[in-house]
Design a protein around this motif. Structure first.
Motif, PDB file in Angstrom:
ATOM      1  N   GLN A   9       0.838  -1.205   0.000  1.00  0.00           N
ATOM      2  CA  GLN A   9       0.000   0.000   0.000  1.00  0.00           C
ATOM      3  C   GLN A   9       0.873   1.256   0.000  1.00  0.00           C
ATOM      4  O   GLN A   9       0.593   2.226  -0.709  1.00  0.00           O
ATOM      5  CB  GLN A   9      -0.901   0.018   1.232  1.00  0.00           C
ATOM      6  CG  GLN A   9      -2.098  -0.894   1.178  1.00  0.00           C
ATOM      7  CD  GLN A   9      -3.008  -0.694   2.386  1.00  0.00           C
ATOM      8  OE1 GLN A   9      -2.813   0.221   3.185  1.00  0.00           O
ATOM      9  NE2 GLN A   9      -4.017  -1.540   2.503  1.00  0.00           N
ATOM     10  N   ALA A  10       1.923   1.214   0.802  1.00  0.00           N
ATOM     11  CA  ALA A  10       2.825   2.365   0.884  1.00  0.00           C
ATOM     12  C   ALA A  10       3.523   2.615  -0.447  1.00  0.00           C
ATOM     13  O   ALA A  10       3.641   3.758  -0.901  1.00  0.00           O
ATOM     14  CB  ALA A  10       3.847   2.146   1.988  1.00  0.00           C
ATOM     15  N   ALA A  12       2.437   1.980  -3.349  1.00  0.00           N
ATOM     16  CA  ALA A  12       1.459   2.587  -4.256  1.00  0.00           C
ATOM     17  C   ALA A  12       1.305   4.079  -3.967  1.00  0.00           C
ATOM     18  O   ALA A  12       1.173   4.896  -4.891  1.00  0.00           O
ATOM     19  CB  ALA A  12       0.112   1.875  -4.128  1.00  0.00           C
ATOM     20  N   ALA A  13       1.330   4.441  -2.680  1.00  0.00           N
ATOM     21  CA  ALA A  13       1.201   5.851  -2.300  1.00  0.00           C
ATOM     22  C   ALA A  13       2.357   6.682  -2.835  1.00  0.00           C
ATOM     23  O   ALA A  13       2.196   7.866  -3.148  1.00  0.00           O
ATOM     24  CB  ALA A  13       1.103   5.975  -0.783  1.00  0.00           C
ATOM     25  N   TRP A  14       3.533   6.076  -2.943  1.00  0.00           N
ATOM     26  CA  TRP A  14       4.707   6.778  -3.473  1.00  0.00           C
ATOM     27  C   TRP A  14       4.854   6.583  -4.993  1.00  0.00           C
ATOM     28  O   TRP A  14       5.838   7.011  -5.572  1.00  0.00           O
ATOM     29  CB  TRP A  14       5.970   6.326  -2.753  1.00  0.00           C
ATOM     30  CG  TRP A  14       6.331   7.213  -1.606  1.00  0.00           C
ATOM     31  CD1 TRP A  14       7.195   8.273  -1.610  1.00  0.00           C
ATOM     32  CD2 TRP A  14       5.816   7.146  -0.263  1.00  0.00           C
ATOM     33  NE1 TRP A  14       7.254   8.882  -0.374  1.00  0.00           N
ATOM     34  CE2 TRP A  14       6.415   8.208   0.474  1.00  0.00           C
ATOM     35  CE3 TRP A  14       4.906   6.316   0.389  1.00  0.00           C
ATOM     36  CZ2 TRP A  14       6.138   8.429   1.823  1.00  0.00           C
ATOM     37  CZ3 TRP A  14       4.618   6.553   1.726  1.00  0.00           C
ATOM     38  CH2 TRP A  14       5.227   7.591   2.430  1.00  0.00           C
ATOM     39  N   LYS A  80       6.067  11.967  -1.535  1.00  0.00           N
ATOM     40  CA  LYS A  80       5.155  11.295  -2.460  1.00  0.00           C
ATOM     41  C   LYS A  80       4.955  12.193  -3.685  1.00  0.00           C
ATOM     42  O   LYS A  80       5.353  13.360  -3.685  1.00  0.00           O
ATOM     43  CB  LYS A  80       3.811  11.044  -1.771  1.00  0.00           C
ATOM     44  CG  LYS A  80       3.876  10.088  -0.587  1.00  0.00           C
ATOM     45  CD  LYS A  80       2.476   9.727  -0.102  1.00  0.00           C
ATOM     46  CE  LYS A  80       1.719  10.952   0.362  1.00  0.00           C
ATOM     47  NZ  LYS A  80       0.363  10.615   0.852  1.00  0.00           N
ATOM     48  N   ASP A  82       2.515  13.824  -4.570  1.00  0.00           N
ATOM     49  CA  ASP A  82       1.777  15.050  -4.241  1.00  0.00           C
ATOM     50  C   ASP A  82       2.577  16.002  -3.360  1.00  0.00           C
ATOM     51  O   ASP A  82       2.077  17.055  -2.962  1.00  0.00           O
ATOM     52  CB  ASP A  82       0.445  14.711  -3.573  1.00  0.00           C
ATOM     53  CG  ASP A  82       0.611  14.019  -2.211  1.00  0.00           C
ATOM     54  OD1 ASP A  82       1.756  13.877  -1.734  1.00  0.00           O
ATOM     55  OD2 ASP A  82      -0.416  13.616  -1.624  1.00  0.00           O
ATOM     56  N   SER A  84       3.712  15.481  -0.264  1.00  0.00           N
ATOM     57  CA  SER A  84       3.642  15.202   1.175  1.00  0.00           C
ATOM     58  C   SER A  84       4.655  14.124   1.552  1.00  0.00           C
ATOM     59  O   SER A  84       5.117  13.349   0.710  1.00  0.00           O
ATOM     60  CB  SER A  84       2.234  14.778   1.579  1.00  0.00           C
ATOM     61  OG  SER A  84       1.845  13.601   0.890  1.00  0.00           O
ATOM     62  N   ALA A  87       2.324   8.832   4.547  1.00  0.00           N
ATOM     63  CA  ALA A  87       1.045   8.276   4.092  1.00  0.00           C
ATOM     64  C   ALA A  87       0.347   7.608   5.258  1.00  0.00           C
ATOM     65  O   ALA A  87       0.990   6.948   6.078  1.00  0.00           O
ATOM     66  CB  ALA A  87       1.282   7.262   2.974  1.00  0.00           C
ATOM     67  N   GLU A  88      -0.957   7.799   5.352  1.00  0.00           N
ATOM     68  CA  GLU A  88      -1.774   7.115   6.347  1.00  0.00           C
ATOM     69  C   GLU A  88      -2.476   5.956   5.647  1.00  0.00           C
ATOM     70  O   GLU A  88      -3.333   6.159   4.791  1.00  0.00           O
ATOM     71  CB  GLU A  88      -2.764   8.080   6.980  1.00  0.00           C
ATOM     72  CG  GLU A  88      -2.085   9.209   7.765  1.00  0.00           C
ATOM     73  CD  GLU A  88      -3.049  10.053   8.562  1.00  0.00           C
ATOM     74  OE1 GLU A  88      -3.875   9.464   9.295  1.00  0.00           O
ATOM     75  OE2 GLU A  88      -2.992  11.291   8.454  1.00  0.00           O
ATOM     76  N   LEU A  89      -2.087   4.737   6.019  1.00  0.00           N
ATOM     77  CA  LEU A  89      -2.586   3.532   5.374  1.00  0.00           C
ATOM     78  C   LEU A  89      -3.782   2.973   6.148  1.00  0.00           C
ATOM     79  O   LEU A  89      -4.298   3.609   7.059  1.00  0.00           O
ATOM     80  CB  LEU A  89      -1.461   2.500   5.283  1.00  0.00           C
ATOM     81  CG  LEU A  89      -0.127   3.007   4.707  1.00  0.00           C
ATOM     82  CD1 LEU A  89       0.924   1.910   4.746  1.00  0.00           C
ATOM     83  CD2 LEU A  89      -0.312   3.530   3.292  1.00  0.00           C
TER      84      LEU A  89
END
Length: 325
Positions: A9-10, A12-14, A80, A82, A84, A87-89
């Motif tokens: 998940q992390a 993907a956030a990056w 990331k 964006d 930031s 990330a809050e997963l």
């Protein structure tokens, strides 16, 4: 939810694809080695739930980024897409990605330090200088209003609810050991009060500059793992750096080395240096509290941490008796 799922998940956030995260360590945080989209290696951290708040993690990242901007080599936060930095997963899990430090630790807990006595002292003179440089640069920073980190002050170390737990209640202590721990604790509180009154050296500290968190690299020593960092006594940083050698024959020489390296860059007063044993004691206390919720009751390491706390408590109490004569 497994760490592997959260790690994906992390990634993907990056915006990282085609990378299988490799678990490197799992202590306070789960740390994975990953490869960024541009091919650079990095470290993905899944932060221990409940240990640092989002605001505290943001503050750690701000600090390390500010140090890096001053030329101090540390793992830098990687944003990331964006912009930031965290990330809050799922289930409130916090993730961050930081730059990879290519090096090896100066040593490992439980293993003898590598090299000759002279080489070990040289390394710890460098460690002292590294901490002095970090303290000086940190004092020159203007912290943002929202900056917040834990405080390794008298309350954080010896209050009713210390940061790492009520060490005097460790279930492995017998009545006689607990009595000695409490006596040393009472004396340490008075000593810290006197030190504060005299003008203790305080500010932002790493608070966990153990062997494993100081890397030898092609460009010198580098501090990693700022997870426990915060405000506190600068002498605590120095005492922690040599704390894994408390029971070694070369402990005194390593203390002298780290102090020499520090004072070559940043001054210390007699009020500071004469409390090296006090802060060595406080680290053994903190570690004793730290292990209770983290290790099984039958884990042999409990005996080691109790032994070190008892050794340092007795040394500290005896030191007071000699001073009073």
């Amino acid at each position: 939810m497994t760490l592997a799922v959260l790690a994906r998940q992390a990634l993907a956030a990056w915006g990282i694809t085609g990378c299988t995260p490799k678990l490197i360590s799992h202590r306070e945080n789960a740390v994975f080695g990953v490869t960024l989209a541009d091919g650079r290696p990095a470290a993905l951290r899944l932060h221990r739930p409940g240990y640092n708040s989002v605001a505290e993690i943001r503050s750690e990242l701000w600090w390390t980024q500010a140090l890096a901007a001053k030329g101090f080599r540390v793992p830098e936060p990687i944003a990331k897409p964006d912009g930031s930095l965290l990330a809050e997963l799922d289930k409130g899990q916090i993730a961050t990605v930081i730059s990879w430090i290519n090096g090896v630790p100066i040593g490992y807990s439980g293993d003898p330090l590598p090299g000759s006595a002279e080489e070990q002292q040289q390394v710890y003179r460098q460690v002292g200088g590294l901490l002095a440089e970090m303290h000086s640069l940190s004092d020159g920073l203007r912290l943002p209003p929202e900056f917040t980190r834990r405080n390794w002050n008298r309350i954080g170390l010896l209050g009713e609810s210390p940061l790492w737990g009520t060490f005097w209640e460790h279930p492995g202590l017998d009545a006689a050991q607990r009595k000695i721990i409490i006596a040393a604790c009472d004396k340490a509180r008075a000593d810290l009060d006197a030190y504060d009154t005299a003008g203790a050296a305080v500010g932002l500290i790493h608070a966990d500059a153990l062997r494993e968190n100081v890397f030898t690299t092609a460009n010198g020593l580098v501090l990693i793992d700022f997870d426990d960092s915060g405000f506190g006594y600068r002498m605590f940083d120095l005492a922690v750096a040599v704390s894994q050698s408390l029971e070694d024959e070369n402990y005194a020489s390593l203390c002298n080395a780290v102090l020499a390296g520090y004072t070559a860059i940043r001054p210390l007063t007699d009020e500071d240096t004469r409390r090296m044993e006090l802060f060595a004691l406080l680290r053994t206390f903190a570690s004793l509290g730290w292990i209770v919720p983290r290790l099984a009751a039958d884990e042999p390491s409990h005996r080691k941490f109790i032994r070190r706390a008892m050794l340092q408590s007795q040394t500290y109490l005896d030191q007071g008796k000699h001073t009073a004569r």
